[in-house]
Design a protein around this motif. Structure first.
Motif, PDB file in Angstrom:
ATOM      1  N   ASP A  50      -4.984   7.867  -7.124  1.00  0.00           N
ATOM      2  CA  ASP A  50      -4.450   7.802  -8.482  1.00  0.00           C
ATOM      3  C   ASP A  50      -3.461   6.671  -8.615  1.00  0.00           C
ATOM      4  N   SER A  51      -3.206   6.290  -9.854  1.00  0.00           N
ATOM      5  CA  SER A  51      -2.163   5.313 -10.104  1.00  0.00           C
ATOM      6  C   SER A  51      -0.845   5.910  -9.617  1.00  0.00           C
ATOM      7  N   LYS A  52       0.002   5.051  -9.022  1.00  0.00           N
ATOM      8  CA  LYS A  52       1.230   5.558  -8.416  1.00  0.00           C
ATOM      9  C   LYS A  52       2.391   5.598  -9.403  1.00  0.00           C
ATOM     10  N   GLU A 110      -2.687   4.996   0.084  1.00  0.00           N
ATOM     11  CA  GLU A 110      -3.985   4.365  -0.186  1.00  0.00           C
ATOM     12  C   GLU A 110      -4.932   4.564   0.996  1.00  0.00           C
ATOM     13  N   ASP A 160       4.208   1.209   2.273  1.00  0.00           N
ATOM     14  CA  ASP A 160       5.457   1.494   1.572  1.00  0.00           C
ATOM     15  C   ASP A 160       5.807   2.986   1.657  1.00  0.00           C
ATOM     16  N   SER A 175       0.827  -1.210   0.000  1.00  0.00           N
ATOM     17  CA  SER A 175       0.000   0.000   0.000  1.00  0.00           C
ATOM     18  C   SER A 175       0.855   1.249   0.000  1.00  0.00           C
ATOM     19  N   GLY A 222       9.327   0.934  -2.879  1.00  0.00           N
ATOM     20  CA  GLY A 222       8.790   0.411  -4.137  1.00  0.00           C
ATOM     21  C   GLY A 222       7.966  -0.848  -3.936  1.00  0.00           C
ATOM     22  N   LYS A 223       7.094  -1.084  -4.903  1.00  0.00           N
ATOM     23  CA  LYS A 223       6.126  -2.176  -4.769  1.00  0.00           C
ATOM     24  C   LYS A 223       6.787  -3.544  -4.635  1.00  0.00           C
ATOM     25  N   ASP A 248      -3.435  -6.053  -5.211  1.00  0.00           N
ATOM     26  CA  ASP A 248      -3.301  -4.592  -5.147  1.00  0.00           C
ATOM     27  C   ASP A 248      -4.310  -4.010  -4.166  1.00  0.00           C
ATOM     28  N   CYS A 249      -3.937  -2.852  -3.631  1.00  0.00           N
ATOM     29  CA  CYS A 249      -4.764  -2.222  -2.613  1.00  0.00           C
ATOM     30  C   CYS A 249      -5.963  -1.506  -3.215  1.00  0.00           C
ATOM     31  N   ASP A 250      -5.935  -1.243  -4.502  1.00  0.00           N
ATOM     32  CA  ASP A 250      -6.935  -0.342  -5.094  1.00  0.00           C
ATOM     33  C   ASP A 250      -8.159  -1.069  -5.637  1.00  0.00           C
ATOM     34  N   ALA A 281       7.900  -4.106  -1.221  1.00  0.00           N
ATOM     35  CA  ALA A 281       6.748  -4.304  -0.338  1.00  0.00           C
ATOM     36  C   ALA A 281       6.233  -5.739  -0.456  1.00  0.00           C
ATOM     37  N   ARG A 303      -9.859   1.715 -10.839  1.00  0.00           N
ATOM     38  CA  ARG A 303      -9.312   2.062  -9.536  1.00  0.00           C
ATOM     39  C   ARG A 303     -10.412   2.725  -8.702  1.00  0.00           C
TER      40      ARG A 303
END
Ligand code: UDP
Ligand code: MG
Length: 307
Positions: free
Chosen positions: A202-204, A13, A42, A10, A72-73, A93-95, A76, A198
């Motif tokens: 927003d997209s990261k 988020e 993260d 995350s 970074g993802k 994914d968290c979204d 994480a 989503r």
């Protein structure tokens, strides 16, 4: 019944934490699947960690790990795999772009005996044309480097404990989760899902971070760019032999001054090729350097769980 660890990276988020933990908890309780949810914060700049602490207080099955900064993802996900205690681990994914119901399908496949269950995108959702084009090029490169079709791959996967332990024991620091989890092999199957819109935030990924991501991952899976350097070297060697013969001929026939343009052109071309090659080689050296530094992939500053 085996326990399922759901890993949720995350980053900024705050609006989603409560939502997703509720959806997943009630879904897995309804299906009577023993679970734990692992939130990895993260290094978010908003209230994500506070929200994670809140949901941890409500449900002892939820664990929260707070990174000291944004790693970074991939890091994480890796932290999640490190701390997961389940018999299988799923990354989502968290979204809510990855539909949580698919977790149950994946879990059932795992019960059937599959050790890696890949989430495969049935559609790429609503992405811009440029994004789609870039993604396609990137994945065809990765696919040819890994010999695995990755064009619809995602980070949405379920891994058996065996695969998780193998991934954890790998010393390399720059991991590319979605390719590496196929690379380890094991009995694999896939589940299709439709990418959702989503829900909030927003997209990261900025274009620049996507380019960086692509370069890191291509170079961590393939040395093809270095071989391209050698190949261009060979082509230009042949080219210069031909040109050499031609200019000698010009010299003997007394028209040598005309070759001046060729000289300048050649200098420019060779110069730029050398610079480019040095750049590519330098990039690999910097990666070797980073790997030898042996720094940790992530640093956890706080841990939250009420069990
Ligand atoms: N994410 C993360 N660290 C980052 C960027 C993203 O943990 O530096 C998480 C993010 O919170 C989300 C997932 O990775 O759960 C996917 O991110 P995003 O939705 O922005 O990517 P997209 O769906 O646009 O590919
Ligand atoms: Mg997303």
């Amino acid at each position: 019944m085996g326990k399922l660890s759901v890993i949720i990276p995350s980053y900024n988020e705050e609006k989603m934490i409560y939502n997703i933990s509720n959806i997943i908890s009630s879904l897995l309780k309804k299906e009577k699947i023993p679970y734990e949810i692992i939130f990895i914060n993260d290094g978010s700049k908003d209230k994500t960690w506070e929200k994670i602490v809140d949901v941890c207080k409500e449900d002892p099955n939820i664990k929260g790990f707070n990174f000291s900064r944004n790693f970074g993802k991939e890091s994480a996900i890796f932290a999640g795999l490190t701390y997961a205690t389940g018999d299988c681990c799923a990354v989502i994914d968290c979204d809510l772009q990855h539909p949580p119901e698919v977790l149950v399908t994946m879990y059932r496949k795992w019960q059937e005996g599959y050790e890696v269950v890949e989430g495969v995108k049935a559609s790429r959702g609503t992405e811009s044309f440029l994004h789609k084009f870039a993604a396609k090029t990137f994945y065809s490169l990765i696919s040819s480097a890994t010999k695995i079709d990755m064009s619809n791959a995602s980070d949405f996967k379920l891994l058996d404990r065996k695969a998780v332990d193998i991934l954890r024991s790998m010393p390399e620091k720059h991991i590319f989760f979605r390719a590496l989890s196929s690379w380890v092999g094991f009995k694999t199957t896939s589940v299709e899902f439709h990418v959702q819109e989503r829900e909030a935030g927003d997209s990261k990924w900025s274009t620049l971070s996507l380019i960086k991501y692509a370069i890191t991952n291509i170079t961590s899976f393939s040395t093809a760019p270095m071989q391209i350097v050698t190949l261009t070297g060979v082509i230009f060697a042949i080219f210069s032999v031909i040109l050499g013969i031609q200019s000698l001929y010009m010299n003997f026939t007394g028209k040598s001054l005309e070759g001046f343009t060729t000289v300048i052109l050649l200098l420019l071309i060779i110069g730029s090729i050398i610079m480019l090659s040095l750049g590519i080689i330098g990039y690999y050296i910097s990666k070797i350097y980073e790997e030898t530094q042996n720094r940790p992939r992530f640093i956890v500053s706080e841990y939250e769980n009420h069990n």
